[in-house]
Motif scaffolding. Structure first.
Motif, PDB file in Angstrom:
ATOM      1  N   ASN A 186     -11.953  -0.971  -8.122  1.00  0.00           N
ATOM      2  CA  ASN A 186     -11.789  -1.631  -6.822  1.00  0.00           C
ATOM      3  C   ASN A 186     -12.242  -3.077  -6.956  1.00  0.00           C
ATOM      4  O   ASN A 186     -13.360  -3.344  -7.366  1.00  0.00           O
ATOM      5  CB  ASN A 186     -12.613  -0.907  -5.757  1.00  0.00           C
ATOM      6  CG  ASN A 186     -11.946   0.393  -5.334  1.00  0.00           C
ATOM      7  OD1 ASN A 186     -10.805   0.400  -4.875  1.00  0.00           O
ATOM      8  ND2 ASN A 186     -12.642   1.494  -5.511  1.00  0.00           N
ATOM      9  N   VAL A 237      -8.739   1.160  -3.132  1.00  0.00           N
ATOM     10  CA  VAL A 237      -8.352   2.498  -2.664  1.00  0.00           C
ATOM     11  C   VAL A 237      -9.026   2.677  -1.307  1.00  0.00           C
ATOM     12  O   VAL A 237     -10.244   2.857  -1.226  1.00  0.00           O
ATOM     13  CB  VAL A 237      -8.845   3.591  -3.639  1.00  0.00           C
ATOM     14  CG1 VAL A 237      -8.484   4.975  -3.101  1.00  0.00           C
ATOM     15  CG2 VAL A 237      -8.245   3.370  -5.016  1.00  0.00           C
ATOM     16  N   SER A 271      -1.601   3.533 -11.000  1.00  0.00           N
ATOM     17  CA  SER A 271      -2.918   4.072 -10.626  1.00  0.00           C
ATOM     18  C   SER A 271      -2.784   5.477 -10.060  1.00  0.00           C
ATOM     19  O   SER A 271      -3.621   6.348 -10.335  1.00  0.00           O
ATOM     20  CB  SER A 271      -3.587   3.190  -9.571  1.00  0.00           C
ATOM     21  OG  SER A 271      -3.648   1.880 -10.035  1.00  0.00           O
ATOM     22  N   THR A 287       0.848  -1.183   0.000  1.00  0.00           N
ATOM     23  CA  THR A 287       0.000   0.000   0.000  1.00  0.00           C
ATOM     24  C   THR A 287       0.883   1.233   0.000  1.00  0.00           C
ATOM     25  O   THR A 287       1.939   1.241   0.651  1.00  0.00           O
ATOM     26  CB  THR A 287      -1.000   0.009   1.184  1.00  0.00           C
ATOM     27  OG1 THR A 287      -1.957   1.036   0.950  1.00  0.00           O
ATOM     28  CG2 THR A 287      -0.333   0.268   2.536  1.00  0.00           C
ATOM     29  N   LEU A 345     -10.622   9.749  -9.059  1.00  0.00           N
ATOM     30  CA  LEU A 345     -10.605   8.507  -8.270  1.00  0.00           C
ATOM     31  C   LEU A 345     -11.473   7.440  -8.927  1.00  0.00           C
ATOM     32  O   LEU A 345     -11.221   6.246  -8.780  1.00  0.00           O
ATOM     33  CB  LEU A 345     -11.098   8.762  -6.843  1.00  0.00           C
ATOM     34  CG  LEU A 345     -10.063   9.297  -5.849  1.00  0.00           C
ATOM     35  CD1 LEU A 345     -10.681   9.467  -4.479  1.00  0.00           C
ATOM     36  CD2 LEU A 345      -8.851   8.370  -5.768  1.00  0.00           C
ATOM     37  N   LEU A 397      -5.287   8.912   1.390  1.00  0.00           N
ATOM     38  CA  LEU A 397      -5.660   7.699   0.663  1.00  0.00           C
ATOM     39  C   LEU A 397      -4.588   6.641   0.882  1.00  0.00           C
ATOM     40  O   LEU A 397      -3.425   6.965   1.129  1.00  0.00           O
ATOM     41  CB  LEU A 397      -5.752   7.989  -0.844  1.00  0.00           C
ATOM     42  CG  LEU A 397      -6.790   9.012  -1.301  1.00  0.00           C
ATOM     43  CD1 LEU A 397      -6.523   9.415  -2.751  1.00  0.00           C
ATOM     44  CD2 LEU A 397      -8.208   8.453  -1.160  1.00  0.00           C
ATOM     45  N   HIS A 401      -9.747   4.822   1.951  1.00  0.00           N
ATOM     46  CA  HIS A 401      -9.749   6.259   2.261  1.00  0.00           C
ATOM     47  C   HIS A 401      -9.394   6.484   3.727  1.00  0.00           C
ATOM     48  O   HIS A 401      -9.896   5.780   4.599  1.00  0.00           O
ATOM     49  CB  HIS A 401     -11.136   6.863   2.016  1.00  0.00           C
ATOM     50  CG  HIS A 401     -11.520   6.924   0.573  1.00  0.00           C
ATOM     51  ND1 HIS A 401     -12.122   8.026   0.006  1.00  0.00           N
ATOM     52  CD2 HIS A 401     -11.367   6.020  -0.435  1.00  0.00           C
ATOM     53  CE1 HIS A 401     -12.339   7.802  -1.283  1.00  0.00           C
ATOM     54  NE2 HIS A 401     -11.897   6.583  -1.571  1.00  0.00           N
ATOM     55  N   ILE A 426      -3.460   3.498  -1.263  1.00  0.00           N
ATOM     56  CA  ILE A 426      -3.691   2.785  -2.534  1.00  0.00           C
ATOM     57  C   ILE A 426      -3.050   1.403  -2.382  1.00  0.00           C
ATOM     58  O   ILE A 426      -1.840   1.294  -2.204  1.00  0.00           O
ATOM     59  CB  ILE A 426      -3.061   3.540  -3.719  1.00  0.00           C
ATOM     60  CG1 ILE A 426      -3.308   5.054  -3.625  1.00  0.00           C
ATOM     61  CG2 ILE A 426      -3.531   2.960  -5.047  1.00  0.00           C
ATOM     62  CD1 ILE A 426      -4.690   5.516  -3.893  1.00  0.00           C
TER      63      ILE A 426
END
Ligand code: AMP
Ligand code: GLY
Length: 421
Positions: free
Chosen positions: A354, A360, A399, A328, A349, A380, A362, A382
């Motif tokens: 997903n 993603v 991304s 991440t 976004l 965020l 939050h 990711i």
């Protein structure tokens, strides 16, 4: 079951994600949650210190299980409060939560049970702390005794910096009456280790490692964590066996002896040097962002693990992980962990998909005038998994390139140590 998740970070978003996959879950609620969480849970704003109002909310919504994300409500005794109200809650009781709530408590317990950690002294007055400092080697580590949102630790490279850190703590920077722990500096590489325990038995979760410093090459000030990956190659089977024997098992025994068995997630921050692991700190909850990579890799039912923990039968849990590598990367507001602008607009976004291999999560987002906006430091997380760590990271960075957020900052070197190995 109706499940309530307390907290508003990407950690809690990933917990909601894993909870949403459980066949036991009928509805998810979050207090306070955030914009991302609101996609899978009903979010309500209530102060996390206001246990009575949370209780009223639970009664009204017939909540079956409460999952506590952050440390503060645990240290304040939320688990004891809800056990008395006969509502199932996942996390350690107040007594056990002192492991994170007081560095002095944790160090004294280590000393009593011979758990390897840095040597230390506790001080409740400035003059003796400074006199002691003068007898010690540099670098030296100065810690505020209580919770300080990750900002209470100074690794001082000079006596001046050490003295200043001591003075700031006694001047009340982290709250009135805060004591000081002065610790020997430990060399080595850090690793995070998570276990889940019902007080007697425990399960080891998959290994995970975070990057605490804000800057590339692990430089600059400490943050909550700028990225993470799992598995963590530094955490070998040999190290795990050593840590279980010398650190985890004696700690669980200590709480049994004291009549307060530890239940929930126990997160050991370790320093590994020449094959020897020492304890840096204990946390009483999942790490953030380590939780995000664990939740994407978890194959088994998180809710079942939590219920078995509460019911004292963790051994019945068949914990399984995907073989993949997961990473991440945290996107933060530029300036974090210092000053940063709030309510900056994040675009595109919706261009990120997903699914089981990409999420993603939050941390602090809100929706205003049909725009998604950043509402805090870490914003965020990711997260992707793939056959190799490099591939997972490539997916993440590709991304991030799609996201239009000029005020966003992220590290471009997450996982570099693991990839080098
Ligand atoms: P803590 O909040 O106790 O985990 O400390 C925050 C960070 O400070 C750790 O993740 C380490 O990077 C560093 N640190 C804390 N204690 C020590 C120590 N005794 N020796 C070296 N580094 C430390
Ligand atoms: N990632 C560090 C923490 O959660 O404390």
């Amino acid at each position: 079951m109706k499940i309530l998740v307390l907290g508003n970070g990407a950690r809690e978003h990933s917990l909601c994600y894993a909870i949403s996959k459980s066949p036991k879950t009928s509805a998810i609620y979050s207090i306070p949650g955030n914009y991302g969480i609101s996609k899978i849970a009903q979010c309500t704003k209530i102060d996390l210190n206001d246990f009575d109002s949370i209780h009223t909310f639970c009664q009204k919504n017939q909540i079956d299980l409460i999952v506590v994300g952050p440390e503060v409500p645990l240290v304040e005794g939320i688990v004891d409060f809800f056990i008395n109200k006969n509502i199932k809650i996942f996390g350690p009781e107040k007594f056990a939560a002192q492991l994170e709530g007081s560095k002095g408590f944790m160090k004294d317990l280590c000393e009593e049970y011979n758990i390897p950690t840095a040597s230390y002294e506790r001080f409740d007055d400035e003059a003796s702390a400074i006199t002691y400092l003068k007898t010690q080697q540099i670098p030296i580590v100065i810690k505020a005794d209580g919770l300080a949102a990750g900002k209470g630790v100074t690794v001082a490279e000079s006596y001046t910096a050490a003295e200043q850190a001591v003075k700031e703590i006694f001047a009340g920077r982290f709250g009135k009456g805060m004591e000081v722990v002065i610790e020997e500096f430990m060399e080595g590489e850090e690793a995070s280790y998570f276990i889940c325990t019902d007080g007697i038995d425990f399960l080891s979760l998959a290994s995970a490692q975070d990057h605490k410093r804000v800057g590339e090459g692990d430089t600059g000030p400490n943050t909550g964590g700028m990225g993470a990956y799992s598995p963590a190659p530094i955490f070998t089977q040999e190290i795990k066996d050593q840590v279980d024997k010398k650190i985890i098992i004696p700690t669980l025994k200590a709480f049994q002896d004291k009549g307060h068995p530890y239940k929930g997630i126990l997160y050991a921050g370790l320093m590994i040097n020449n094959g020897i692991a020492k304890l840096v700190e204990y946390n009483i909850r999942f790490g953030d962002p380590e939780c995000q990579v664990l939740m994407l890799r978890m194959k088994s039912d998180l809710v079942e693990m939590m219920l078995n923990t509460i019911d004292g039968k963790i051994k019945d849990t068949n914990l399984k992980w995907e073989d993949d590598h997961c990473a991440t990367v945290v996107m933060a507001s530029d300036g974090y962990p210092g000053k940063f602008e709030k309510k900056t607009v994040i675009k595109n976004l919706d261009k990120l998909s997903n699914d089981n291999n990409f999420q993603v999560f939050h941390a602090s987002t809100l929706k205003e005038d049909s725009n998604i906006k950043a509402d805090g430091g870490r914003v965020l997380s990711i997260t992707a998994k793939s056959n190799t760590l490099q591939d997972a990271l490539d997916k993440i960075y590709d991304s991030i390139n799609l996201i239009d957020w000029p005020q966003g900052y992220f590290r471009k070197d997450i996982g570099y140590k693991a990839i080098k190995r």
